[in-house]
Design an enzyme around this catalytic site. Sequence first.
Site, PDB file in Angstrom:
ATOM      1  N   ASP A  81      34.260  39.223  64.237  1.00  0.00           N
ATOM      2  CA  ASP A  81      33.972  38.345  63.102  1.00  0.00           C
ATOM      3  C   ASP A  81      35.250  37.594  62.695  1.00  0.00           C
ATOM      4  OD1 ASP A  81      32.303  37.309  61.139  1.00  0.00           O
ATOM      5  OD2 ASP A  81      32.690  38.924  59.706  1.00  0.00           O
ATOM      6  N   HIS A  82      35.096  36.402  62.185  1.00  0.00           N
ATOM      7  CA  HIS A  82      36.203  35.574  61.665  1.00  0.00           C
ATOM      8  C   HIS A  82      37.544  35.816  62.357  1.00  0.00           C
ATOM      9  CE1 HIS A  82      34.116  33.708  58.288  1.00  0.00           C
ATOM     10  NE2 HIS A  82      33.533  34.884  58.072  1.00  0.00           N
ATOM     11  N   GLY A 207      27.918  35.626  54.203  1.00  0.00           N
ATOM     12  CA  GLY A 207      27.789  35.924  52.780  1.00  0.00           C
ATOM     13  C   GLY A 207      26.448  36.538  52.424  1.00  0.00           C
ATOM     14  N   GLY A 208      26.014  37.522  53.219  1.00  0.00           N
ATOM     15  CA  GLY A 208      24.732  38.180  52.934  1.00  0.00           C
ATOM     16  C   GLY A 208      24.721  38.925  51.608  1.00  0.00           C
TER      17      GLY A 208
HETATM   18  P1  13P Z   1      29.491  39.368  52.428  1.00  0.00           P
HETATM   19  O1  13P Z   1      30.761  40.079  52.172  1.00  0.00           O
HETATM   20  O2  13P Z   1      29.086  38.451  51.329  1.00  0.00           O
HETATM   21  O3  13P Z   1      28.377  40.290  52.797  1.00  0.00           O
HETATM   22  O4  13P Z   1      29.724  38.402  53.695  1.00  0.00           O
HETATM   23  C1  13P Z   1      30.143  38.947  54.888  1.00  0.00           C
HETATM   24  C2  13P Z   1      30.377  37.916  55.919  1.00  0.00           C
HETATM   25  O5  13P Z   1      29.857  36.822  55.858  1.00  0.00           O
HETATM   26  C3  13P Z   1      31.263  38.293  57.013  1.00  0.00           C
HETATM   27  O6  13P Z   1      31.465  37.286  57.936  1.00  0.00           O
END
Ligand code: 13P
Length: 277
Positions: A81-82, A207-208
């Site tokens: 991720d990222h 951003g869940g």
């Molecule tokens: P949240 O922290 O809002 O769940 O988002 C996580 C995210 O998008 C990780 O890439």
Amino acid sequence: MLLNTKDILLTAQKEQYGVAAFNVYSLETLQAVIRVAEAENHPVIIALGERYFDMVDVEGFAALTKVLAGKSTVPIALHLDHAYQKESIIRAIDCGFTSVMYDGSKYDLEKNISYTKEIVKIAHMAGVSVEAEIGSVARGAFSDEEDGDGTLTDPQDAKKFVEETGVDFLAAAIGTVHGMYTGEPNINLALLEEIQQSVSIPLVLHGGSGTPEHVMKQAVEKGICKVNVNTEVSMATTSYLKQVLKEEETMHLSDVMAGMQQAIEPVIAKFIQVLKK
Ligand code: 13P
């Protein structure tokens, strides 16, 4: 079983369901995610952010995930991720991640295209799929992600970006935030629909955490195949720890770890259930 993230997401796109990608940073979070995915009989993505590389032994973590995925009854993918550094991406590819996210969202479109293209070339040679982001997701409360300026994704830019880079799935910024919302969520589903009409690859919602369940369901109907989750899992764990250590100061660590897994499981189940058809 461990599958390529792209294959999991293309099936999700065809069958119109969503798959959650949980950021994990420990054996407890990893085991809890896999256990719940199996109980729900739904695919899941294990995600590790580049920002956790100092804390988590990446090669050890990948090896462990691959073993657990191999024993699992549901499709599992391992996603970086990222990532902002090419070195981190190469490291993840070398130890068997099935997809990587290159985050060039802070650059202008042309630079983002050019850097992403290079990553796509490297990753595709290794059979690893690539996620990238245009527009930028802002940071709400309790998140440890980098702050974005909240620029929403332009559908025409999305089209150009996908055509020129060859990415396999695209993170679209439509107003969700990393972390918890500090006010009323303002999520632009009409924009998501326009983005879906501009590109044919699976879309990703970052951003869940804190995103209303009905919005996630509608987002899946409009092309979102992967929903990223981090903060809510972290918050469930830390509030469990605060409470249990206040009540039972002499608790054995093994019981604390088992309790942590139990505390996380309802959060994981909530996301998987919402995203299932
Ligand atoms: P949240 O922290 O809002 O769940 O988002 C996580 C995210 O998008 C990780 O890439």
